[in-house]
Design a protein around this motif. Structure first.
Motif, mmCIF file in Angstrom:
data_model
loop_
_atom_site.group_PDB
_atom_site.id
_atom_site.type_symbol
_atom_site.label_atom_id
_atom_site.label_comp_id
_atom_site.label_asym_id
_atom_site.label_seq_id
_atom_site.Cartn_x
_atom_site.Cartn_y
_atom_site.Cartn_z
ATOM 1 N N ASP A 147 -5.232 -4.647 6.083
ATOM 2 C CA ASP A 147 -4.414 -4.650 7.301
ATOM 3 C C ASP A 147 -2.936 -4.470 7.007
ATOM 4 O O ASP A 147 -2.197 -3.908 7.819
ATOM 5 N N ASP A 148 -2.490 -4.960 5.846
ATOM 6 C CA ASP A 148 -1.073 -4.873 5.515
ATOM 7 C C ASP A 148 -0.734 -3.647 4.666
ATOM 8 O O ASP A 148 0.350 -3.556 4.090
ATOM 9 N N TYR A 149 -1.654 -2.686 4.608
ATOM 10 C CA TYR A 149 -1.409 -1.523 3.767
ATOM 11 C C TYR A 149 -0.167 -0.739 4.202
ATOM 12 O O TYR A 149 0.633 -0.305 3.370
ATOM 13 N N ALA A 150 0.013 -0.551 5.498
ATOM 14 C CA ALA A 150 1.146 0.244 5.985
ATOM 15 C C ALA A 150 2.476 -0.345 5.527
ATOM 16 O O ALA A 150 3.396 0.396 5.141
ATOM 17 N N ASP A 151 2.590 -1.672 5.552
ATOM 18 C CA ASP A 151 3.828 -2.313 5.107
ATOM 19 C C ASP A 151 4.035 -2.136 3.606
ATOM 20 O O ASP A 151 5.146 -1.846 3.139
ATOM 21 N N VAL A 152 2.962 -2.309 2.841
ATOM 22 C CA VAL A 152 3.065 -2.154 1.388
ATOM 23 C C VAL A 152 3.366 -0.700 1.022
ATOM 24 O O VAL A 152 4.103 -0.419 0.070
ATOM 25 N N ILE A 185 5.861 1.118 -1.749
ATOM 26 C CA ILE A 185 5.434 2.151 -2.698
ATOM 27 C C ILE A 185 6.343 3.373 -2.582
ATOM 28 O O ILE A 185 6.741 3.976 -3.587
ATOM 29 N N ASN A 186 6.687 3.733 -1.359
ATOM 30 C CA ASN A 186 7.583 4.876 -1.157
ATOM 31 C C ASN A 186 8.962 4.622 -1.773
ATOM 32 O O ASN A 186 9.584 5.529 -2.330
#
Length: 316
Positions: A164-169, A173-174
């Protein structure tokens, strides 16, 4: 004939093993024996013994992985493996087989390594440096950020569920990718999967690197970052790894290694995501467990003060 006690596992591949051996001079008399080597997250590996007692490793290729973007076209890792063997860094290649697709390598006797042992860690660092400075030019460039994007896109098409928190992580990464500013003209031949399972210490004390499925020209600190995170090195051990590799302690290079540890974990996370979505292709791995562990490792690493400090050092 098979010497493996797990008959069911072997029988599935026995026809392919027999056909492959029939195409290798010196191994084509029908008297070779073999046993399945467990593990192997991409392909199937067999320890083979000829009628004369010669030992080898036969790797039968799983072509489905390249169709998912997990691995490059088979010619890339196969030819890279040949090059690494010629330079004495990997195992010498006996034959590349086209039908069934596979590769046969000399069996390298050796023992597993403990990367946390100071002496071993120094040897690993020096062997990594010898790979990077070998003058080889592998058959592709490897950018772990770009590779992860491709693989995760494939995983999502296959219905993989990301945390669920992939978008924030992903935003972090970017930031790491931007800070590291990878430049292909500075790339060196890199293993890109350097952890203890892919290292052997031989009787003379030398270290060999095996399994070049993910190999390609990359930033030299990527291999170091991957060793650091996959082997669970503590900060002092990472200091030693980078100092031994570069011949001096350089805070900025140490910081790049720290950031590449996150990049390596993120790339590995993408591999497990697609593997989980297509687990029937090679289901003797606990993809769910590995994916969860890798994700937790990423979350822990990017939450530390050391990570923020490394990011600042690299950007300056």
């Amino acid at each position: 004939m098979s010497t493996n006690s797990n008959v069911q596992e072997i029988e599935e591949f026995s026809e392919r093993v027999i056909k492959a051996l029939s195409k290798v001079p010196g191994w084509d008399d029908g008297k070779a024996t073999w046993r399945w080597i467990s593990g192997g997250g991409a392909h199937k590996n067999f320890h083979v013994t000829s009628s004369s007692g010669q030992q080898a490793v036969l790797k039968l290729w799983n072509c489905d992985w390249q169709s998912l973007g997990v691995l490059p076209p088979s010619a890339v890792p196969l030819l890279n493996t040949v090059e690494a063997g010629k330079f004495g860094i990997g195992a010498p290649v006996i034959a590349i087989i086209d039908d069934p697709l596979g590769i046969m390598l000399e069996f390298l006797p050796g023992t597993s390594v403990d990367a946390k042992d100071p002496e071993i860690l120094d040897l690993i660092a020096k062997r990594a440096r010898s790979l990077h400075e070998s003058g080889m030019c592998f058959k592709r460039d490897f950018n772990p950020f770009a590779e992860a994007r491709i693989i995760l896109a494939s995983a999502e098409r296959k219905g993989a569920s990301l945390p669920d928190d992939y978008a924030d992580v992903r935003k972090t990464i970017n930031r790491i990718e931007h800070a590291l500013d990878l430049r292909s003209r500075e790339f060196v031949p890199s293993h890109n999967d350097l952890y203890s399972a892919n290292m052997l210490r031989q009787s003379d004390g030398s270290i060999r690197f095996i399994d070049y499925d993910l190999s390609g020209n990359s930033d030299r600190c990527y291999d170091l970052g991957l060793i650091a995170t996959f082997e669970g090195l503590d900060p002092d051990q990472v200091d030693r790894l980078t100092t031994s590799y570069f011949g001096r302690f350089d805070p900025k290079l140490r910081a790049r290694t720290e950031l590449f540890s996150v990049a390596a974990d993120h790339h590995q996370f993408s591999l497990f995501a697609i593997a989980l979505a297509a687990a029937d292709m090679n289901d003797d791995y606990d993809y769910t467990g590995y994916m969860r562990d890798i994700w937790n490792r990423i979350l822990t690493r990017i939450a530390t003060p050391a990570f923020s400090k490394s990011l600042d050092l690299v950007i300056v």
